[in-house]
Each structure stands twice: as structure tokens, then as C-alpha cells.
Enzyme design. Structure first.
Site, PDB file in Angstrom:
ATOM      1  N   SER A 132      -3.321   1.538  -2.996  1.00 14.75           N
ATOM      2  CA  SER A 132      -2.967   2.709  -1.791  1.00 14.75           C
ATOM      3  C   SER A 132      -3.725   3.844  -2.197  1.00 14.75           C
ATOM      4  CB  SER A 132      -1.617   2.773  -1.739  1.00 14.75           C
ATOM      5  OG  SER A 132      -1.284   3.460  -0.543  1.00 14.75           O
TER       6      SER A 132
ATOM      7  N   HIS B 208       1.873  -4.177   2.582  1.00 13.26           N
ATOM      8  CA  HIS B 208       1.274  -3.212   1.632  1.00 13.26           C
ATOM      9  C   HIS B 208       2.326  -2.964   0.538  1.00 13.26           C
ATOM     10  CE1 HIS B 208      -1.161   0.600   1.134  1.00 13.26           C
ATOM     11  NE2 HIS B 208      -0.009   1.108   0.916  1.00 13.26           N
TER      12      HIS B 208
ATOM     13  N   GLU C  97      -0.329  -5.298   6.001  1.00  9.46           N
ATOM     14  CA  GLU C  97       0.117  -3.902   5.555  1.00  9.46           C
ATOM     15  C   GLU C  97       1.010  -3.400   6.059  1.00  9.46           C
ATOM     16  OE1 GLU C  97      -1.776  -2.747   2.847  1.00  9.46           O
ATOM     17  OE2 GLU C  97      -3.738  -3.546   3.080  1.00  9.46           O
TER      18      GLU C  97
END
Length: 540
Positions: A224, A446, A343
Site C-alpha cells: 500500500s 487489500h 482490494e
């Protein structure tokens, strides 16, 4: 994915996940090792540049937590980091250091935050083990290197490597662009969080041999916001030569904030905390200065948080990281760029209503959350052609995922593929295997690849469960990372041959129960969203 609101929810998701996992009916398969404390022996002592430090031996791995790589930044707020002061005696390195000032579960933090952590199988034995440096996510606003999912012990045991995790300045403390105010002391202030990472990597190079590692073989990896920071480092002259490989997960930085946009945000931040000039900013207690992060960002209609991130300042960052081309200075660095299939279920999946959408309610939801200026019905019609069996909620999660960070990954992959002949290869992956917890409703969300790459499926918060499938995917992904760190090539015997990403094939390894190489997976979605230009959120 790097926008701050999403990553703040991601942090909450990770912190709450152990509690959720205990309530999940599928948790019965999780091994008891989750709660078993490591066997420790406080006998690991080494000398670093500041003095001697004492760590721990935990189940055969030397662990040093809270090692200083820089001085307290409170006295040099908004300025480049400085080296730590030397100390007498033996400093304790058995507990994690302070996180940077921030809100949320890891706050309030401290400006004295330049710490890193080291896991290593051996000390000063002359071996040249690959060194893996993990850069945490949380956009540029939150997080630290002390999350249990970042524990490097399993990678050390599996691959005989050295693992490092890092804290650095974030949000207004690390990315407030003050250059426009003309005070030379603060030239480069919009990127001092990145300069902290440069200093950490310099520390790693200086000390790698002490911890049994090879200073000439350093792999940076991050998820990320951590991936975005790596993409930015690849374009920073100060970072040249400090790492030899890069592995990013669901984190891209195609463009940086322009100086005008960054100066406007600095003015908003100063107004929010009532500071008329730099001296007033310097006098503010850290907690009050942190209030600047709660200002509304006029360029981001979907949320109210003020964007902080790298700045195209011609001091620290002279070019956009991956626009209009991949950074030339990093052309010789092999790279892996990956994303997860689902995600946005990590943060949009927390709202039960998003699993009950109808074709009538979907357009308004998509308008707000896809982050792309396309008419929602146009996108919906495209998905119904591509995937006629999808429900409205499945379209919603797929479209928001494709419309957000995945587009940045495609931009970076294509930029790398266009580099001149002789440039280092790039490999693409997509995690399709989804968590079995909560009935599988969160899919490949995610952050799910973090415990898989670290081989930490038994750590609190992993959300992978403890089944055979989780172990299979973790083995495949962690062995790929280790192979990449050793040789610059992620291939190993446990996966299909992973070809580098080229145009027009766009080869991508799809990690699943049975992983496979696919050409341009989700190509229809890629083409659908190419109807709108890519704009990195927060950089305009």
C-alpha cells in the site's frame, strides 16, 4: 492503494482483525501457535555506530527492536534527518520504538520516531545473506514497522535472510511543503519523510555485515503506502544505489504532488492549526500540529482528509516517479508489482449495505467510490457485458478496485515494459486466493498478501485462517520473495514459470490454490477504465 481515508480504514481493519477472527466460525482451523509466546534469551549484543545494543534471541532468531537510525526530529522539525547521538553503556533493543505522530490506533506517536527493527539468523558470521527492508503502509499518514504481520522471523527461518522494518515521519511532519515560503532551512520539507527512509537505508548498508547480511544485496518491499514510498524512492537521486531490488504490493506512486498543489495544501494546513508563519508551526506541540491532517482537502470530494505525500520539489524529487516514464535511475533494478483481486473489500466491505446493492442503488454508490470520472452506468454496462453473472455488489467491489489503485499498477507496469532494451525485468502478480473467514465474503482484500509474503499466517491479524490453502499460498508467495531477494528473479520450483511483464502480452502470475500464469488477466476491465485518463489521487 494510497489514499489516506482508505488506508486509515485499512489500519483499523488490521487492528480489529484478531477480534473478528476469534468470532469467525472458520477459526477452528487456526493453530494454537497464535498465542504461544516466543522462547527468549536476552543475550544478543552488537555494536552499531551509536554504541552497543542488546536484543533478544527468540526461537533461534536474533531480534533487535527499536534501533535508532536518526536523532529526535522534534528539534529539527520539517528538516532532513540527522544521525543519532552516540550513547554509553548498552542500550536496550528489546521493544519497538515510537511510531510517528498520527491519529488512530497507533497514535499519538512521537517526533522521536526514527527507529528500525532487525531480525537475523546470525550476527557477524561473515555470511552475505540477502537483506529485506520492509516499508509499512498507511498511505503517508499512518502506520509503523511494528505490526505483528511484519515480524521477520518466519522469513529468516525459511530463507536464511536478514529482515528489517522501519518507522519514519508521516503526514504533516514528513510531507508538509514549505519551500514556497522561502526559508532555506526548510528546502525539501515536502519530502523529509522520504529522506528518513534514505537515511534508514544508509544505516542498513552500513550495518548489514554486523547483522549477517550483504550490504550489496538489499531488497525493499512494501504494501500500500509502503509500495508508493518505494516507487518514489526509485526516482530520488539520494536513494540511488541503496537497494538492488524492489517488490511492491498494492501501492503505486505514478505522479507526485506538484509544487503549487502542495503549497496550497500547506496553506490549508497552517490555517487549520492557526499558524501564520513557519515559526508558529515550530512552536506548536506535536498534538496540535497533527490537527492539520483533519483539514478538508478541496481536491478530494470523496473524503475530507488533507492529502500529504511526496512533492515534485526539484530538491529531493526532480521527476515524477513513473510519469511520463519509469525512472531512468532505477532501470537496472528488478521489480515486482502486485495487487489483490478484491482490494476494496478491505474497507468498503465493512458496510453490510454494500453486499446488498441492487441495480437501482448501485449507480449512486459507484459514483462516490470508484474515483474515476466516468458515468457510473457506462461502467456498470461494461461490467455486465464482461461478467454477466455478477451481482450488483460484485460489480461494485470489482469496479471500485479497478478504478482505484489497480490503474496505477498498470501504469507502472507499462512504463517499466517500455524502458529501453537491457533494462531490468519486471514481474506482475495478482492475488486471487481469498480469505475463507466470514464465509469468504472479503475475498482477496487489500492487505491479505502481507501475511502470505511474510509467511505469517499464524500471526494475529492475518485473516488467512490456518488451513492448507493458506499455507500453500503463503509458501508460494514467500518463496517467490526470497528467490527474488537472492537472485533478482522470483521464480522457484513451487510455482509455474513466471515470465516478466511485456507488452502487449502483460504476463501476470495469479496466486491461488493452484497458481497460474495468465496474459492480461482482467484485460476487459483495463480497457474499460482506459476510457478516462489516469490521475493519481491527491497529486493535483
Amino acid at each position: 492503494m494510497t489514499d489516506s481515508a482508505a488506508d486509515l480504514q485499512r489500519r483499523r481493519f488490521l487492528r480489529d482483525s484478531a477480534r473478528w477472527a476469534l468470532a469467525a466460525s472458520t477459526l477452528a482451523a487456526v493453530p494454537a501457535a497464535w498465542s504461544a509466546p516466543p522462547r527468549t534469551d536476552p543475550s544478543a549484543i552488537v555494536r552499531v555506530r551509536g554504541g552497543r545494543v542488546r536484543g533478544l534471541r527468540e526461537d533461534g532468531i536474533n531480534v533487535f527492536r527499536g534501533l535508532r537510525y536518526g536523532a529526535d526530529t522534534a528539534a529539527t522539525r520539517f528538516q532532513a534527518p540527522r544521525r543519532e547521538q552516540a550513547w554509553r553503556g548498552i542500550a536496550d533493543a528489546t521493544a519497538y520504538g515510537n511510531a510517528a505522530p498520527q491519529g488512530g490506533s497507533e497514535g499519538p506517536g512521537s517526533e522521536d520516531c526514527l527507529f528500525l527493527n532487525v531480525w537475523t539468523p546470525a550476527l557477524g558470521d561473515g555470511r552475505k545473506r540477502p537483506v529485506l527492508v520492509y516499508i509499512h503502509g498507511g498511505a503517508y499518514n499512518n502506520g509503523s514497522g511494528s505490526d505483528p504481520l511484519y515480524d521477520g522471523s518466519a522469513l529468516c527461518r525459511r530463507g536464511d535472510v536478514v529482515v528489517v522494518s522501519v518507522n519514519h515521519r508521516l503526514n504533516v511532519f514528513g510531507y508538509l511543503y514549505l519551500d514556497a515560503l522561502g526559508d532555506p532551512r526548510f528546502a525539501g520539507s515536502g519530502n523529509v519523510g522520504q529522506l528518513d527512509l534514505v537515511q534508514a537505508l544508509q544505516w542498513v548498508r552500513e550495518h548489514a555485515a554486523i547483522f549477517g547480511g550483504d550490504p550489496a544485496n538489499v531488497t525493499v518491499f512494501g504494501q500500500s503506502g509502503g509500495g508508493a514510498k518505494i516507487a518514489t524512492l526509485m526516482a530520488m537521486p539520494a536513494a540511488r544505489g541503496l537497494f538492488q531490488r524492489a517488490w511492491t504490493m498494492s501501492g503505486q506512486q505514478v505522479t507526485a504532488a506538484g509544487p503549487r498543489a502542495a503549497a496550497q495544501r500547506a496553506a490549508i494546513a497552517m490555517d487549520k492549526v492557526g499558524a501564520r508563519d513557519i515559526d508558529a508551526l515550530l512552536r506548536l506541540p506535536a498534538g496540535e500540529l497533527l490537527g492539520a491532517t483533519r483539514a478538508r482537502d478541496p481536491s478530494r470530494v470523496e473524503d475530507t482528509s488533507l492529502y500529504f505525500g511526496p512533492v515534485l520539489d526539484d530538491v529531493v524529487l526532480p521527476v515524477h516517479p513513473f510519469w511520463p516514464q519509469a525512472p531512468a535511475q532505477s532501470a537496472a533494478i528488478p521489480m515486482v508489482i502486485g495487487n489483490t483481486r478484491d482490494e476494496t473489500r478491505a474497507f468498503l466491505g465493512n458496510d453490510p449495505a454494500n453486499f446488498e446493492l441492487t441495480w437501482e442503488t448501485l449507480p449512486a454508490k459507484l459514483e462516490k467510490q470508484q474515483y474515476v470520472d466516468l458515468r457510473p452506468q457506462r461502467v456498470i454496462d461494461g461490467y455486465r457485458r464482461l461478467y454477466p453473472h455478477y451481482t450488483p455488489s460484485e460489480v461494485f467491489f470489482a469496479a471500485t478496485t479497478a478504478g482505484r489503485s489497480w490503474r496505477g499498477a498498470v501504469e507502472e507496469l507499462e512504463a517499466r515494459a517500455r524502458q529501453p532494451a537491457g533494462a531490468a525485468p519486471t514481474w506482475a502478480y495478482q492475488l486471487d486466493w481469498g480469505s475463507p473467514l466470514d464465509g469468504g465474503r472479503m475475498g482477496a482484500f487489500h492487505t491479505l498478501d502481507i501475511p502470505l509474503v511474510f509467511d505469517n499466517t499464524a500471526q494475529p491479524g492475518s485473516r488467512t485462517g490456518g488451513g492448507d490453502d493458506a499455507r500453500t499460498v503463503a509458501t508460494a508467495m514467500s518463496e517467490a520473495l526470497l528467490a527474488f531477494a537472492r537472485s533478482g528473479d522470483p521464480n522457484h520450483a513451487g510455482i509455474p514459470h513466471w515470465e516478466p511483464y511485456t507488452l502487449p502480452r502483460r504476463q501476470t502470475l495469479v496466486f491461488d490454490r493452484q497458481s497460474q500464469l495468465a496474459d492480461d488477466p482482467r484485460g476487459g476491465e483495463r480497457e474499460l477504465y482506459q476510457q478516462a485518463p489516469f490521475i493519481q489521487r491527491g497529486t493535483m
